[in-house]
Design a protein around this motif. Structure first.
Motif, short mmCIF file in Angstrom:
data_model
loop_
_atom_site.label_atom_id
_atom_site.label_comp_id
_atom_site.label_asym_id
_atom_site.label_seq_id
_atom_site.Cartn_x
_atom_site.Cartn_y
_atom_site.Cartn_z
N VAL B 107 0.60 -1.18 -0.06
CA VAL B 107 0.11 -0.11 0.05
C VAL B 107 0.88 1.25 -0.02
N GLY B 108 1.93 1.24 0.93
CA GLY B 108 2.69 2.56 0.90
C GLY B 108 3.40 2.73 -0.37
N ALA B 109 4.00 1.85 -1.13
CA ALA B 109 4.30 2.07 -2.19
C ALA B 109 3.42 2.38 -3.18
N GLY B 110 2.44 1.89 -3.30
CA GLY B 110 1.34 2.25 -4.02
C GLY B 110 0.82 3.66 -4.20
N ILE B 111 0.58 4.17 -2.89
CA ILE B 111 0.38 5.47 -2.56
C ILE B 111 1.51 6.37 -3.19
N THR B 112 2.68 6.14 -2.94
CA THR B 112 3.68 7.04 -3.32
C THR B 112 3.88 7.08 -4.70
N ALA B 113 3.71 5.96 -5.62
CA ALA B 113 3.69 5.80 -7.01
C ALA B 113 2.50 6.47 -7.54
N GLU B 114 1.32 6.27 -6.93
CA GLU B 114 0.02 7.17 -7.52
C GLU B 114 0.14 8.68 -7.39
N LEU B 115 0.58 9.11 -6.01
CA LEU B 115 0.68 10.51 -5.81
C LEU B 115 1.73 10.93 -6.48
N GLY B 116 2.86 10.38 -6.63
CA GLY B 116 4.16 10.76 -7.34
C GLY B 116 3.74 11.04 -8.93
N SER B 117 3.12 9.95 -9.60
CA SER B 117 2.79 10.21 -10.99
C SER B 117 2.07 11.46 -11.07
N MET B 118 0.99 11.61 -10.19
CA MET B 118 0.06 12.58 -10.48
C MET B 118 0.72 14.03 -10.17
N LYS B 119 1.84 13.90 -9.22
CA LYS B 119 2.81 15.07 -9.04
C LYS B 119 3.48 15.24 -10.36
N VAL B 120 4.02 14.73 -10.82
CA VAL B 120 5.07 14.97 -12.18
C VAL B 120 4.08 15.32 -13.28
N THR B 121 2.98 14.76 -13.47
CA THR B 121 2.13 15.15 -14.66
C THR B 121 1.35 16.23 -14.29
N ASP B 122 1.52 17.20 -13.32
CA ASP B 122 0.66 18.45 -12.94
C ASP B 122 -0.75 17.87 -12.44
N GLN B 123 -0.98 16.65 -12.26
CA GLN B 123 -2.53 16.41 -11.87
C GLN B 123 -2.76 17.09 -10.43
N ILE B 124 -1.73 17.25 -9.56
CA ILE B 124 -1.68 17.69 -8.15
C ILE B 124 -2.13 19.25 -8.31
N ASP B 125 -1.10 20.05 -9.41
CA ASP B 125 -1.38 21.51 -9.43
C ASP B 125 -2.98 21.77 -10.19
N ALA B 126 -3.12 20.57 -11.08
CA ALA B 126 -4.50 20.74 -11.80
C ALA B 126 -5.48 20.97 -10.76
N MET B 127 -5.37 19.99 -9.69
CA MET B 127 -6.56 19.91 -8.38
C MET B 127 -6.46 21.26 -7.95
N ARG B 128 -5.41 21.87 -7.48
CA ARG B 128 -5.50 22.97 -6.88
C ARG B 128 -6.09 24.24 -7.67
N ALA B 129 -5.45 23.96 -9.14
CA ALA B 129 -6.16 25.09 -9.93
C ALA B 129 -7.57 24.99 -9.67
N MET B 130 -8.15 23.83 -9.59
CA MET B 130 -9.75 23.83 -9.57
C MET B 130 -10.13 23.94 -8.00
N ALA B 131 -9.48 24.85 -7.37
CA ALA B 131 -10.05 25.03 -6.15
C ALA B 131 -10.15 23.71 -5.24
N THR B 132 -9.45 22.69 -5.39
CA THR B 132 -9.59 21.60 -4.39
C THR B 132 -8.06 21.56 -3.63
N ASP B 133 -8.39 21.14 -2.35
CA ASP B 133 -7.22 20.86 -1.51
C ASP B 133 -6.62 19.55 -1.47
N PRO B 134 -5.58 19.44 -2.31
CA PRO B 134 -4.99 17.82 -2.40
C PRO B 134 -4.76 17.16 -1.10
N TYR B 135 -4.54 18.02 -0.18
CA TYR B 135 -4.30 17.49 1.28
C TYR B 135 -5.45 16.87 1.59
#
Ligand SMILES: Nc1ncnc2c1ncn2[C@@H]1O[C@H](COP(=O)(O)OP(=O)(O)O)[C@@H](O)[C@H]1O
Ligand SMILES: [Mg+2]
Lengths: 245, 258
Positions: B107-135
């Motif tokens: 699970v830990g590895a899965g979480i890092t891989a998932e969030l990490g790929s979202m981060k490097v493909t700007d999906q986390i930023d996209a989420m913030r840009a759409m007014a969602t708190d990724p935390y």
């Protein structure tokens, strides 16, 4: 209207934006030009406050947002749509869920109203019928269109495009250019396009800004840009090629 | 030597940022919106989908434990107590630790891989840009889910492990089922159960927060995702063991009988 005053941003000791002052007029399409690495994406991210400002001020609709908290910025961001360079679609969600994202997060629209709105936006970008596909099943150009539909879903006052045509073939690029123009003409949204593609800039732009070394090297209309005698503008226009005259 | 100093400095900064991250995540737990649907999805992803691997680990651990200690106990003519030995080892130590290690890997590895790929493909930023708190949307949901699921999975592992021990006790050591059951029941104290349930709560926090932290701070494209994922498993595993030692020490300090 977005107004930027004396904006500075550096990473470590690398200065990216240096006392940049700039205004994006309501309902107009402004193109921000510049070589790769001049800080065009950083500028958009600063307006959305996806990164922190070092100094300077940013006004959105005459409100100073510089000292806004993350929570206050949420409200500002709801007025803005951003098309990321790599589209940044949520790859675990279908096209439908991507476009519906803002509506589910921030509105209390019913399921049928959401469906209607998603279809309206997909029709606008000419991608109706792809609702059930996953982003990975789409080509780069199609992903851009879906990302535009997603950015427009909440009917924002501002839309930012980060290098919308980079990496696309010329024909696909032109279809994206036409979409950007359609956004401006049909919705009167204030548009900022960041690019180094001059063909694209000339097609969609009403105002040009050329960045160099963290500041502005040129600001004016497209025809002023194309007739300008500023050395860097000439260099940027020709890419350094000598034109026979 | 300069290099060594710089390394220490970098580690200290990372540790500082990790605790800042924990603080932010804790703050994000409170206040709206609470993403109930996402939490349920994560309960399924982290919990339900770990059932088979956790059971398998528990079962074999129980069998090996019974086999190894059974032979030793036989030499002293004490093999009748096999159930107690297996129960105490499993519930106090092996159940929580092995479950946490397996979950860190899965699970830990899965979480890092998932969030990490979202981060490097700007999906986390996209989420913030759409007014969602990724935390709130990504981190809190995963941390809550693992906080709940780690104890559940540990209990599962304990139970399956006891069954594994029983299989060996009955088939290999000629200890009857009733005897096995009663020595298990006699050996376990309330304190064992409490510490056996408290540990996984901390381990759940540890694995999920390290996984989320490294994922959210991934940079450097696909390669960055790979190294962040490896890092996530390594750090979680090491600190599961360290934290286990500390927690064990603490429970003894608080007067728990050996
Ligand atoms: N998060 C970051 N951390 C460090 N440096 C960054 C970061 N984002 C951008 N930069 C640097 O800032 C400069 C401008 O980047 P960017 O705005 O992406 O350029 P472009 O004009 O091509 O969009 C680049 O030199 C880049 O390396
Ligand atoms: Mg860029």
């Amino acid at each position: 209207m977005i107004k930027i005053e004396n904006l500075c941003k550096r990473f470590g000791d690398k200065v990216v934006l240096d006392n940049l002052s700039l205004e994006f007029e309501r309902g107009k399409t402004t193109v921000v030009l510049g070589r790769s690495g001049t800080g065009k994406s950083v500028l958009l991210k600063l307006i959305l406050r996806l990164m922190d400002i070092d100094s300077g001020r940013i006004y959105v609709d005459n409100i100073d947002t510089t000292d806004f908290s993350e929570l206050q910025m949420m409200a500002v961001r709801k007025k803005m749509g951003m098309l990321f360079q790599g589209s940044a679609l949520f790859d675990s969600m279908s096209v439908f869920e991507n476009v519906a994202y803002m509506l589910r997060e921030h509105t209390s629209l019913s399921e049928s109203e959401i469906k209607e709105r998603v279809e309206e936006k997909l029709r606008f970008v000419e991608m109706l019928g792809t609702q059930d596909l996953m982003p990975s099943e789409l080509s780069g150009g199609m992903q851009k269109r879906i990302a535009l539909a997603r950015a427009m879903a909440n009917n924002p006052d501002y839309i930012f495009f980060d290098e919308p045509t980079t990496g696309l073939d010329p024909i696909t690029a032109q279809t994206i250019n036409e979409l950007i123009k359609r956004v401006q003409v049909q919705t009167h949204t204030t548009v900022i396009v960041v690019t180094h593609d001059l063909d694209s800039a000339n097609f969609v732009g009403q105002k040009f800004v050329l960045l160099k070394d963290g500041g502005i090297s040129f600001e004016g209309t497209p025809s002023e840009f194309n007739n300008s005698n500023i050395e860097f503008v000439k260099l940027f226009r020709t890419g350094g090629k000598v034109i026979n005259g | 030597m300069i290099n060594f100093n710089e390394k220490i400095q970098k580690v200290l900064i990372d540790v500082y940022e990790y605790f800042l991250f924990l603080l932010n995540a804790t703050r994000a737990v409170f206040g709206r919106p609470l993403y109930t649907k996402e939490v349920i999805e994560q309960l399924y992803q982290t919990g339900y989908r770990s059932i088979s691997i956790v059971s398998l680990t528990g079962f074999f651990t129980g069998m090996v434990l019974a086999f190894q200690t059974g032979n030793e106990l036989s030499r002293f003519g004490a093999k009748a107590y096999i159930g107690g030995v297996v129960a105490v080892s499993l519930v106090r130590e092996l159940g929580p630790v092995l479950t946490a290690l397996v979950v860190a890997g899965r699970v830990g590895a899965g979480i890092t891989a998932e969030l990490g790929s979202m981060k490097v493909t700007d999906q986390i930023d996209a989420m913030r840009a759409m007014a969602t708190d990724p935390y709130k949307k990504l981190v809190v949901t995963r941390m809550l889910a693992l906080l709940i699921m780690m104890p559940v999975l540990t209990v599962l592992s304990d139970v399956v492990g006891l069954i594994g021990g029983m299989v060996i006790a009955v088939t290999n050591l000629n200890v009857g089922f009733e005897l096995y059951k009663s020595t298990v029941m006699n050996a376990l104290l309330v304190e064992d159960l409490i510490s056996g349930l408290m540990k996984p709560v901390f381990f759940g926090m540890l694995v999920s927060s390290v996984g989320c932290f490294l994922g959210m701070n991934t940079s450097g494209g696909t390669k960055g995702v790979g190294s962040a994922t490896t890092m996530s498993v390594v750090i979680s595993s090491i600190f599961v063991l360290v934290l286990d030692f500390i927690l064990t020490k603490l429970t003894f300090l608080m007067g728990k009988p050996i």
